[in-house]
Write a protein that holds these residues in place. Structure first.
Motif, short mmCIF file in Angstrom:
data_model
loop_
_atom_site.label_atom_id
_atom_site.label_comp_id
_atom_site.label_asym_id
_atom_site.label_seq_id
_atom_site.Cartn_x
_atom_site.Cartn_y
_atom_site.Cartn_z
N UNK A 96 26.15 54.88 -45.95
CA UNK A 96 27.33 55.08 -45.10
C UNK A 96 26.93 55.23 -43.63
N UNK A 97 25.85 56.00 -43.41
CA UNK A 97 25.39 56.18 -42.02
C UNK A 97 24.95 54.85 -41.43
N UNK A 98 24.24 54.04 -42.20
CA UNK A 98 23.80 52.74 -41.70
C UNK A 98 24.98 51.83 -41.41
N UNK A 99 25.98 51.86 -42.32
CA UNK A 99 27.18 51.03 -42.10
C UNK A 99 27.92 51.49 -40.85
N UNK A 100 27.99 52.83 -40.66
CA UNK A 100 28.68 53.36 -39.48
C UNK A 100 27.95 52.94 -38.20
N UNK A 101 26.63 53.05 -38.23
CA UNK A 101 25.84 52.67 -37.05
C UNK A 101 26.00 51.18 -36.76
N UNK A 102 26.05 50.36 -37.82
CA UNK A 102 26.24 48.92 -37.61
C UNK A 102 27.61 48.61 -37.04
N UNK B 34 31.06 46.44 -33.02
CA UNK B 34 32.48 46.45 -32.66
C UNK B 34 32.66 47.16 -31.33
N UNK B 35 32.99 46.36 -30.29
CA UNK B 35 33.15 46.97 -28.96
C UNK B 35 34.39 47.84 -28.89
N UNK B 36 35.32 47.69 -29.82
CA UNK B 36 36.54 48.50 -29.85
C UNK B 36 36.49 49.57 -30.94
N UNK B 37 35.32 49.87 -31.38
CA UNK B 37 35.17 50.88 -32.42
C UNK B 37 35.70 52.23 -31.92
N UNK B 38 36.35 53.00 -32.81
CA UNK B 38 36.88 54.30 -32.39
C UNK B 38 35.82 55.22 -31.77
N UNK B 39 34.59 55.07 -32.23
CA UNK B 39 33.53 55.89 -31.66
C UNK B 39 33.29 55.55 -30.20
N UNK C 98 34.27 56.61 -24.42
CA UNK C 98 34.86 56.28 -23.12
C UNK C 98 35.84 57.36 -22.67
N UNK C 99 36.63 57.85 -23.60
CA UNK C 99 37.59 58.90 -23.26
C UNK C 99 36.88 60.17 -22.83
N UNK C 100 35.81 60.51 -23.57
CA UNK C 100 35.06 61.71 -23.22
C UNK C 100 34.43 61.60 -21.83
N UNK C 101 33.84 60.44 -21.56
CA UNK C 101 33.19 60.26 -20.25
C UNK C 101 34.21 60.30 -19.12
N UNK C 102 35.40 59.68 -19.34
CA UNK C 102 36.44 59.73 -18.31
C UNK C 102 36.90 61.15 -18.06
N UNK C 103 37.09 61.92 -19.13
CA UNK C 103 37.50 63.32 -18.95
C UNK C 103 36.40 64.13 -18.28
N UNK C 104 35.14 63.82 -18.61
CA UNK C 104 34.02 64.54 -17.99
C UNK C 104 33.95 64.27 -16.49
N UNK C 105 34.18 63.00 -16.08
CA UNK C 105 34.19 62.66 -14.65
C UNK C 105 35.31 63.38 -13.93
N UNK C 106 36.49 63.51 -14.58
CA UNK C 106 37.61 64.22 -13.96
C UNK C 106 37.32 65.73 -13.88
N UNK C 107 36.70 66.26 -14.93
CA UNK C 107 36.38 67.69 -14.92
C UNK C 107 35.37 68.05 -13.83
N UNK C 108 34.42 67.14 -13.58
CA UNK C 108 33.44 67.39 -12.51
C UNK C 108 34.12 67.52 -11.14
#
Length: 421
Positions: free
Chosen positions: A243-249, A254-259, A264-274
């Protein structure tokens, strides 16, 4: 009192001065001898024309003595007598120094004179014509390299390190890191420039999982309860690894993978928080202080200066180095522009005139004070002797001319008197 330096060609000038003094004295001696001879001749019944010769000789004596007195009075007291207004140079040295300083300031260090002189010289045109010659550009480059070597060698490493720390580290410490770093990250994330880094991280993550089957299996097995059968743990671990290998693959491909979207969402929020969150900004400041106050930072600064110092010394020493080649080419190009481009030449002349005028207006008093203070420190008697050595030979012509002009004037006066009588 300060002693003056030796006069160039002093012995030759002393011999020339003594020779001219003897010539002037010879003129006086000739006039005196002629006067005595004509006086004795007249007492013995000389013809009438002898009176004319006697009058010329007598007036020549007076002129010679008067001019001897005048020339001598410039440098010393005639016959050692305390006659007023004699020994002018020794007694009036300081006044002459002040007058010389005022004269130089008024006639040589005025803004108008300096600007007009520089304008007539055409500094930029001459400099351009000189610099465009390769040999001259190389000469200037060599001199600059010598200056750089001297300056870099004189500087102590610890002083430079202290200056860098004061100029760089202290300024970095004074500027908050959060807002500018947040704005920078915000622009990077908005452009999607970080996706390549994310791709690399996903690729490395997948490769690590793929190449570390045993470690993943060991982690799962070690987490299993002690009562669980080993074969069952192996099955669970193998399933988890798959499962871990499949998730990593999936994350990798998949450029639109939820991960990825969550990242991207986390990084955007982090830039705003800074930029806006006080807690995150305070944490960024703590990290900044921890980084800049670390001893390794000073080591890095010191090593950076050592490397830069070695590079400068090597580049300055090597005539074929990139630095010297670029400086030489730049000087030649500057010379071409100054020699051919009227606009550049005019701009350079304006700058030179402005700089010279600024120096004259702001430092003229200091320059003239240098003259007056220097003259005041000179020994009066020594100054008088040095000046006499420089101009005394020419002043002896005054004595000679005084003898000749006095004789002619005496002859003319005697002639007019005879005609009237």
């Amino acid at each position: 009192m300060e002693q003056l330096g030796p006069v160039p060609g002093q012995e030759q000038k002393q011999r020339a001065l003594r020779r001219m003094k003897l010539v002037a004295l010879a003129f006086l001696g000739a006039a005196t001898a002629l006067f005595l001879a004509t006086t004795l001749w007249q007492s013995a019944g000389a013809p009438g024309w002898v009176g004319y010769v006697k009058a010329a000789a007598e007036a020549g004596m007076v002129g010679a003595l008067a001019d001897w007195f005048a020339v001598t009075a410039l440098f010393r007291r005639p016959l050692g007598l305390p006659i007023p207004h004699t020994a002018i140079i020794p007694t009036k040295k300081d006044v002459l120094g002040d007058s010389l300083g005022e004269f130089v300031g008024a006639n040589f260090l005025s803004e108008g004179v300096v600007r007009e002189r520089l304008r007539r010289i055409g500094v930029s045109a001459r400099l351009g014509a000189w610099l465009r010659e390769p040999d001259n550009a190389e000469r200037v480059t060599s001199e600059l390299a010598t200056v750089v070597r001297g300056a870099v060698t004189v500087l102590r490493d610890e002083d430079v390190q202290a200056v860098v720390e004061q100029a760089v580290v202290s300024r970095v410490m004074a500027v908050p890191w959060g807002p500018p770093l947040g704005k920078l990250l915000e622009r990077v994330f908005a452009d999607g420039s970080h996706h390549k880094l994310v791709d690399v991280m996903c690729d490395r993550g997948y490769d690590w999982v793929k190449e570390n089957y045993d470690q993943v299996m060991s982690v799962v097995s070690n987490r299993a309860p002690s009562w669980s059968p080993k074969f069952f743990d192996s099955l669970v671990a193998d399933k988890v690894y798959g499962e871990v290998l499949s998730f990593a693959w999936a994350v990798k491909t998949d450029v639109n993978h939820p991960m990825r979207l969550a990242l991207d969402k986390f990084l955007g929020e982090f830039a705003a928080d800074l930029q806006h969150d006080p807690k995150v900004m305070a944490r960024a400041e703590e990290v900044k202080h921890q980084v800049l106050e670390h001893p390794e930072v000073k080591t890095v600064i010191g090593s950076a200066w050592s490397s830069a110092k070695k590079m400068l010394l090597d580049a300055a020493e090597d005539p074929s180095s990139e630095l010297r080649t670029r400086v030489r080419a730049g000087l030649t190009t500057l010379g071409d522009r100054l020699a051919t481009d009227e606009a550049t030449r005019t701009k350079a002349d304006t700058w030179v005139e402005g700089a010279a005028a600024y120096l004259v207006l702001n430092y003229r008093d200091e320059i003239t004070t240098l003259i007056t203070d220097t003259v005041q420190r000179w020994d009066a008697e020594e100054t008088s002797r040095k000046i006499e050595l420089q101009v005394g030979r020419d002043l002896q012509f005054i004595r000679i001319n005084g003898t000749v002009v006095g004789a002619l004037a005496g002859l003319l006066i005697y002639t007019i008197a005879q005609l009237i009588a």
